[in-house]
Scaffold this motif. Structure first.
Motif, PDB file in Angstrom:
ATOM      1  N   TYR A  21      -3.319  44.035 135.661  1.00 38.46           N
ATOM      2  CA  TYR A  21      -3.121  43.829 137.099  1.00 38.46           C
ATOM      3  C   TYR A  21      -2.557  45.085 137.757  1.00 38.46           C
ATOM      4  CZ  TYR A  21      -1.138  41.998 141.447  1.00 38.46           C
ATOM      5  OH  TYR A  21      -0.810  41.804 142.760  1.00 38.46           O
ATOM      6  N   LYS A  22      -1.591  45.710 137.114  1.00 37.29           N
ATOM      7  CA  LYS A  22      -0.904  46.851 137.722  1.00 37.29           C
ATOM      8  C   LYS A  22      -1.797  48.080 137.794  1.00 37.29           C
ATOM      9  CE  LYS A  22       3.218  49.760 137.235  1.00 37.29           C
ATOM     10  NZ  LYS A  22       3.618  49.602 138.642  1.00 37.29           N
ATOM     11  N   TYR A  23      -2.467  48.412 136.695  1.00 37.21           N
ATOM     12  CA  TYR A  23      -3.205  49.673 136.640  1.00 37.21           C
ATOM     13  C   TYR A  23      -4.666  49.536 137.069  1.00 37.21           C
ATOM     14  CZ  TYR A  23       0.869  51.581 134.332  1.00 37.21           C
ATOM     15  OH  TYR A  23       2.148  51.998 134.066  1.00 37.21           O
ATOM     16  N   SER A  24      -5.094  48.328 137.405  1.00 32.70           N
ATOM     17  CA  SER A  24      -6.434  48.172 137.967  1.00 32.70           C
ATOM     18  C   SER A  24      -6.445  48.457 139.463  1.00 32.70           C
ATOM     19  CB  SER A  24      -6.948  46.743 137.718  1.00 32.70           C
ATOM     20  OG  SER A  24      -6.124  45.792 138.372  1.00 32.70           O
ATOM     21  N   GLY A  25      -5.268  48.634 140.043  1.00 36.27           N
ATOM     22  CA  GLY A  25      -5.163  48.937 141.465  1.00 36.27           C
ATOM     23  C   GLY A  25      -5.002  47.705 142.338  1.00 36.27           C
ATOM     24  N   SER A  27      -2.467  45.773 142.620  1.00 41.60           N
ATOM     25  CA  SER A  27      -1.143  45.724 143.251  1.00 41.60           C
ATOM     26  C   SER A  27      -1.137  46.503 144.559  1.00 41.60           C
ATOM     27  CB  SER A  27      -0.098  46.298 142.296  1.00 41.60           C
ATOM     28  OG  SER A  27      -0.437  47.630 141.907  1.00 41.60           O
ATOM     29  N   GLU A  28      -1.986  47.533 144.663  1.00 45.90           N
ATOM     30  CA  GLU A  28      -2.066  48.312 145.900  1.00 45.90           C
ATOM     31  C   GLU A  28      -2.791  47.545 147.001  1.00 45.90           C
ATOM     32  OE1 GLU A  28      -3.941  51.946 144.887  1.00 45.90           O
ATOM     33  OE2 GLU A  28      -2.399  52.540 143.427  1.00 45.90           O
ATOM     34  N   TYR A  29      -3.655  46.615 146.611  1.00 45.83           N
ATOM     35  CA  TYR A  29      -4.394  45.807 147.593  1.00 45.83           C
ATOM     36  C   TYR A  29      -3.604  44.580 148.040  1.00 45.83           C
ATOM     37  CZ  TYR A  29      -8.670  48.470 146.650  1.00 45.83           C
ATOM     38  OH  TYR A  29      -9.610  49.466 146.532  1.00 45.83           O
ATOM     39  N   GLY A  30      -2.442  44.352 147.437  1.00 50.46           N
ATOM     40  CA  GLY A  30      -1.683  43.145 147.764  1.00 50.46           C
ATOM     41  C   GLY A  30      -2.428  41.890 147.383  1.00 50.46           C
ATOM     42  N   SER A  98     -12.761  45.065 143.570  1.00 49.75           N
ATOM     43  CA  SER A  98     -11.517  44.349 143.866  1.00 49.75           C
ATOM     44  C   SER A  98     -11.735  42.837 143.834  1.00 49.75           C
ATOM     45  CB  SER A  98     -10.969  44.775 145.233  1.00 49.75           C
ATOM     46  OG  SER A  98     -11.882  44.457 146.269  1.00 49.75           O
ATOM     47  N   THR A 102      -9.775  40.661 141.037  1.00 48.78           N
ATOM     48  CA  THR A 102      -8.841  39.656 141.555  1.00 48.78           C
ATOM     49  C   THR A 102      -9.199  38.270 141.043  1.00 48.78           C
ATOM     50  OG1 THR A 102      -8.475  40.962 143.568  1.00 48.78           O
ATOM     51  CG2 THR A 102      -7.868  38.644 143.637  1.00 48.78           C
TER      52      THR A 102
END
Length: 227
Positions: A21-25, A27-30, A98, A102
């Protein structure tokens, strides 16, 4: 010692999910609440599946002597997971990668919490060490890859700009993913494979499915410029 073993199991089963979850990006998309939404749809889908199984597939189905047919029909109910993932994908805005990550990660997290948390809490804290808990944790990591691959296949299947000659392959991979557990369990039972070899077989098959899926996705993504 038992607490140490329990902690190792928790780390082995949940840290890969967190790192994905963290390094797939995401977390940046909320995407946290979208993952939670995917988890909610997962729970509803499992409830529907349980109602169907309880209604149409009673426990005494094996008494009819049609074990293989009965297990096949039960596995067919897992097609509801594809419908649930399709609903999740349609409810997530954004680009293809994404949406896929997700939906796949949210679905996998819900599955691992509902199917592994109580199992580890009751079993891994026991007085005696047992390798089966380590095996279940590793199997959950394999499931994470499988759910992301399955979600990607559903996304590919729903695309209208995918090459027509790839559509049968994507459909075949989706059908195989649905019946993968049944097929592998039958192979393990027939060949009398041990638990570690069974885990290796599942990982290899999942890796093959994921590789085919990644190649198809990369080709489409490059063609339509979503990278």
């Amino acid at each position: 010692m038992t607490l140490y073993h329990f902690g190792n199991c928790i780390a082995l089963i949940y840290i890969p999910y967190y790192l994905t979850y963290k390094y797939s990006g995401l977390s940046e998309y909320g995407a946290f609440w979208k993952c939670a939404q995917a988890g909610g749809i997962y729970m509803f889908t499992q409830l529907v599946k349980m109602l169907i199984l309880a209604t149409f597939f009673p426990d005494n189905i094996s008494e009819t002597g049609s074990d293989i047919v009965g297990e096949f029909l039960k596995a067919t109910v897992d097609l509801a997971d594809l419908i649930g993932l399709y609903i999740v994908l349609n409810g997530i805005p954004g680009k293809g990668h994404s949406k896929v990550l997700t939906a796949g990660i949210g679905w996998a997290i819900a599955e691992v919490i509902l199917t592994r948390a109580l199992f580890l809490w009751v079993g891994a804290r026991g007085a005696e060490f047992d390798w089966k808990y380590i095996q279940k944790c590793l199997e959950s990591n394999i499931s994470l890859v499988q759910y992301i691959a399955t979600t990607t296949l559903i996304w590919l299947w729903s695309r209208h700009d995918m090459k027509k000659n790839l559509k049968p392959l994507v459909t075949a991979l989706l059908v195989f993913s649905t019946y993968k557990i049944l097929i592998l369990d039958m192979i393990v039972k027939y060949l009398m494979i041990g638990p570690w070899m069974s885990l290796l077989l599942k990982s290899v098959v999942t890796l093959v499915i994921g590789s085919f899926t990644l190649v198809i996705y990369a080709g489409l993504a490059q063609a339509i410029g979503i990278f």
